[in-house]
Structure formats: C-alpha cells, structure tokens
Design a protein around this motif. Structure first.
Motif, PDB file in Angstrom:
ATOM      1  N   PRO A 197       0.822  -1.200   0.000  1.00 32.46           N
ATOM      2  CA  PRO A 197       0.000   0.000   0.000  1.00 32.46           C
ATOM      3  C   PRO A 197       0.869   1.267   0.000  1.00 32.46           C
ATOM      4  N   LEU A 198       0.255   2.366  -0.367  1.00 30.32           N
ATOM      5  CA  LEU A 198       0.944   3.649  -0.408  1.00 30.32           C
ATOM      6  C   LEU A 198       1.109   4.156   1.030  1.00 30.32           C
ATOM      7  N   ASN A 199       2.335   4.036   1.529  1.00 30.66           N
ATOM      8  CA  ASN A 199       2.645   4.524   2.870  1.00 30.66           C
ATOM      9  C   ASN A 199       4.119   4.908   2.938  1.00 30.66           C
ATOM     10  N   LYS A 200       4.512   5.539   4.017  1.00 32.31           N
ATOM     11  CA  LYS A 200       5.881   6.044   4.164  1.00 32.31           C
ATOM     12  C   LYS A 200       6.910   4.923   4.032  1.00 32.31           C
ATOM     13  N   LYS A 201       6.643   3.786   4.661  1.00 28.17           N
ATOM     14  CA  LYS A 201       7.580   2.663   4.613  1.00 28.17           C
ATOM     15  C   LYS A 201       7.850   2.228   3.170  1.00 28.17           C
ATOM     16  N   ASN A 202       6.804   2.099   2.380  1.00 29.02           N
ATOM     17  CA  ASN A 202       6.960   1.662   0.981  1.00 29.02           C
ATOM     18  C   ASN A 202       7.558   2.750   0.092  1.00 29.02           C
ATOM     19  N   LEU A 203       7.314   4.012   0.417  1.00 28.38           N
ATOM     20  CA  LEU A 203       7.930   5.106  -0.333  1.00 28.38           C
ATOM     21  C   LEU A 203       9.440   5.144  -0.094  1.00 28.38           C
ATOM     22  N   ILE A 204       9.841   4.884   1.136  1.00 26.18           N
ATOM     23  CA  ILE A 204      11.273   4.816   1.462  1.00 26.18           C
ATOM     24  C   ILE A 204      11.891   3.588   0.788  1.00 26.18           C
ATOM     25  N   LYS A 205      11.167   2.471   0.797  1.00 30.06           N
ATOM     26  CA  LYS A 205      11.638   1.254   0.113  1.00 30.06           C
ATOM     27  C   LYS A 205      11.864   1.535  -1.376  1.00 30.06           C
ATOM     28  N   MET A 206      10.958   2.271  -1.982  1.00 26.27           N
ATOM     29  CA  MET A 206      11.076   2.617  -3.395  1.00 26.27           C
ATOM     30  C   MET A 206      12.337   3.445  -3.642  1.00 26.27           C
ATOM     31  N   SER A 207      12.662   4.335  -2.729  1.00 29.60           N
ATOM     32  CA  SER A 207      13.803   5.231  -2.918  1.00 29.60           C
ATOM     33  C   SER A 207      15.139   4.492  -2.941  1.00 29.60           C
ATOM     34  N   LYS A 208      15.163   3.277  -2.442  1.00 29.97           N
ATOM     35  CA  LYS A 208      16.407   2.500  -2.441  1.00 29.97           C
ATOM     36  C   LYS A 208      16.881   2.177  -3.856  1.00 29.97           C
ATOM     37  N   ASN A 209      15.989   2.275  -4.836  1.00 34.22           N
ATOM     38  CA  ASN A 209      16.330   1.963  -6.225  1.00 34.22           C
ATOM     39  C   ASN A 209      16.703   3.188  -7.060  1.00 34.22           C
ATOM     40  N   ILE A 210      16.734   4.353  -6.461  1.00 35.74           N
ATOM     41  CA  ILE A 210      16.943   5.585  -7.222  1.00 35.74           C
ATOM     42  C   ILE A 210      18.295   5.623  -7.930  1.00 35.74           C
ATOM     43  N   THR A 211      19.353   5.192  -7.274  1.00 38.78           N
ATOM     44  CA  THR A 211      20.677   5.240  -7.912  1.00 38.78           C
ATOM     45  C   THR A 211      20.694   4.383  -9.171  1.00 38.78           C
ATOM     46  N   LYS A 212      20.175   3.191  -9.105  1.00 37.55           N
ATOM     47  CA  LYS A 212      20.150   2.284 -10.256  1.00 37.55           C
ATOM     48  C   LYS A 212      19.282   2.848 -11.380  1.00 37.55           C
ATOM     49  N   VAL A 213      18.105   3.321 -11.028  1.00 40.81           N
ATOM     50  CA  VAL A 213      17.188   3.860 -12.032  1.00 40.81           C
ATOM     51  C   VAL A 213      17.804   5.098 -12.692  1.00 40.81           C
ATOM     52  N   THR A 214      18.468   5.929 -11.904  1.00 44.56           N
ATOM     53  CA  THR A 214      19.121   7.124 -12.446  1.00 44.56           C
ATOM     54  C   THR A 214      20.266   6.744 -13.373  1.00 44.56           C
ATOM     55  N   SER A 215      21.074   5.772 -12.960  1.00 47.13           N
ATOM     56  CA  SER A 215      22.224   5.381 -13.793  1.00 47.13           C
ATOM     57  C   SER A 215      21.788   4.762 -15.114  1.00 47.13           C
ATOM     58  N   ASP A 216      20.574   4.239 -15.174  1.00 45.99           N
ATOM     59  CA  ASP A 216      20.060   3.646 -16.415  1.00 45.99           C
ATOM     60  C   ASP A 216      19.502   4.689 -17.395  1.00 45.99           C
ATOM     61  N   ILE A 217      19.490   5.946 -16.996  1.00 45.57           N
ATOM     62  CA  ILE A 217      19.091   7.015 -17.918  1.00 45.57           C
ATOM     63  C   ILE A 217      20.368   7.446 -18.650  1.00 45.57           C
ATOM     64  N   LEU A 218      20.443   7.152 -19.935  1.00 47.45           N
ATOM     65  CA  LEU A 218      21.641   7.433 -20.731  1.00 47.45           C
ATOM     66  C   LEU A 218      22.904   6.980 -19.985  1.00 47.45           C
ATOM     67  N   PRO A 219      23.069   5.693 -19.795  1.00 51.56           N
ATOM     68  CA  PRO A 219      24.209   5.177 -19.028  1.00 51.56           C
ATOM     69  C   PRO A 219      25.543   5.753 -19.497  1.00 51.56           C
ATOM     70  N   GLY A 220      26.322   6.216 -18.533  1.00 52.84           N
ATOM     71  CA  GLY A 220      27.642   6.752 -18.817  1.00 52.84           C
ATOM     72  C   GLY A 220      27.642   8.167 -19.387  1.00 52.84           C
ATOM     73  N   GLU A 221      26.467   8.738 -19.603  1.00 53.60           N
ATOM     74  CA  GLU A 221      26.359  10.086 -20.166  1.00 53.60           C
ATOM     75  C   GLU A 221      25.974  11.085 -19.087  1.00 53.60           C
ATOM     76  N   LYS A 222      26.416  12.313 -19.288  1.00 56.12           N
ATOM     77  CA  LYS A 222      26.030  13.399 -18.384  1.00 56.12           C
ATOM     78  C   LYS A 222      24.628  13.867 -18.744  1.00 56.12           C
ATOM     79  N   ILE A 223      23.830  14.137 -17.734  1.00 50.97           N
ATOM     80  CA  ILE A 223      22.557  14.803 -17.951  1.00 50.97           C
ATOM     81  C   ILE A 223      22.538  16.040 -17.061  1.00 50.97           C
ATOM     82  N   ASP A 224      21.767  17.020 -17.446  1.00 51.52           N
ATOM     83  CA  ASP A 224      21.783  18.302 -16.745  1.00 51.52           C
ATOM     84  C   ASP A 224      20.935  18.303 -15.481  1.00 51.52           C
ATOM     85  N   CYS A 225      19.820  17.603 -15.544  1.00 51.13           N
ATOM     86  CA  CYS A 225      18.899  17.629 -14.408  1.00 51.13           C
ATOM     87  C   CYS A 225      18.133  16.309 -14.338  1.00 51.13           C
ATOM     88  N   VAL A 226      17.913  15.849 -13.125  1.00 56.49           N
ATOM     89  CA  VAL A 226      17.039  14.701 -12.893  1.00 56.49           C
ATOM     90  C   VAL A 226      15.795  15.221 -12.187  1.00 56.49           C
TER      91      VAL A 226
END
Length: 154
Positions: free
Chosen positions: A54-83
């Motif tokens: 369900p949508l709650n603080k615990k699950n939102l924090i759990k989701m945030s654990k994947n941010i680095t991986k998801v970010t790195s998969d946006i144009l891998p190895g390339e610079k981007i100006d803003c996320v």
C-alpha cells in the motif's frame, strides 16, 4: 565514381538533457512533461521506478532505495543536466537530501528537482505563505505532506 568530401557541421548549442524518474504505475506524467516542454529546446529521457502498495511512508522509502540504479540507467555513462524525481510523497518520505545523494551517486554534477522542492521554491519566490493541501493520498500520508509544508513555514 566521383567522391565529394563533406565537412560535418555540429551544433554549438547543445540541448539540456532532463532525466525523468517516474513511478512504474504513473501513466500521466510523461504526457504532462511533454506538454510542458513542447516547443522548447530540451531533450527528455524517462525511466521508471518500481512502486509498492500500500501507499505509505515505509513503501515510499523502500522505493527510494532503487533511485541510484534507475538514475544510472538514464543514458548510461552520459552526463545529464537535471534529474526530475516525479514523486512528491516519495521525496517527502525519504527526504530531499537522501534522494539527491542517490541521484548524484549515479550522475555526478547533475541538478535534482522534485515536485515538493519545486513547489517550495515557487511558493517562496511568489511570497505565498498560506496554502491548501489536496492530495490523492491516504489520510496518514496526507498529514505527512501537510507537516512537510508546515516545517517549511507554510
């Protein structure tokens, strides 16, 4: 056969690159983002992050654990100006500084924006102090959003 040497022409103006992280369950944000940047000289690259019920603080924090991986998969190895991390409640639950640390780990020297940080900046710029909060969230999560704005003096 006659050959002709062609000198390549490169644009001196590079379009800003925006990486959009959207929830796997969100089917509107990409359309909305395209409407906002329509006719602007911006390149948009999207990746999705797994969200949990369900949508709650615990699950939102759990989701945030994947941010680095998801970010790195946006144009891998390339610079981007803003996320743009397109999760208001997720940013509030995990904290902007935590989200930023995870984004920077994947894309050093990039800027980060979120709905909650952008709204705070806009409200301050226009000197608005009194707001109403209306969210699609359960009451407990809605109250956490209200507390976030109160902590930011609204």
């Amino acid at each position: 056969m006659k050959h002709q040497k062609v000198k390549p022409k490169f644009s001196k103006h590079i379009k800003p690159k925006i990486g959009l992280i959207t929830l796997a369950s969100d089917y509107m944000i990409e359309k909305d983002f395209h409407d906002v940047i329509k006719n602007k000289n911006i390149d948009l690259f999207v990746n999705r992050i797994e969200s949990y019920n369900p949508l709650n603080k615990k699950n939102l924090i759990k989701m945030s654990k994947n941010i680095t991986k998801v970010t790195s998969d946006i144009l891998p190895g390339e610079k981007i100006d803003c996320v743009a991390y397109a999760c208001t409640s997720g940013t509030i639950a995990a904290g902007f500084s935590i989200i930023k640390k995870k984004v920077i780990k994947a894309k050093p020297n990039t800027k980060l924006t979120t709905p909650s940080s952008s709204s705070i900046n806009a409200l301050k710029k226009f000197k608005i102090r009194k707001i109403a909060v209306f969210t699609p969230y359960p009451k407990k999560l809605n109250n956490e959003v209200i507390e976030f704005y109160k902590k930011n003096k609204f």
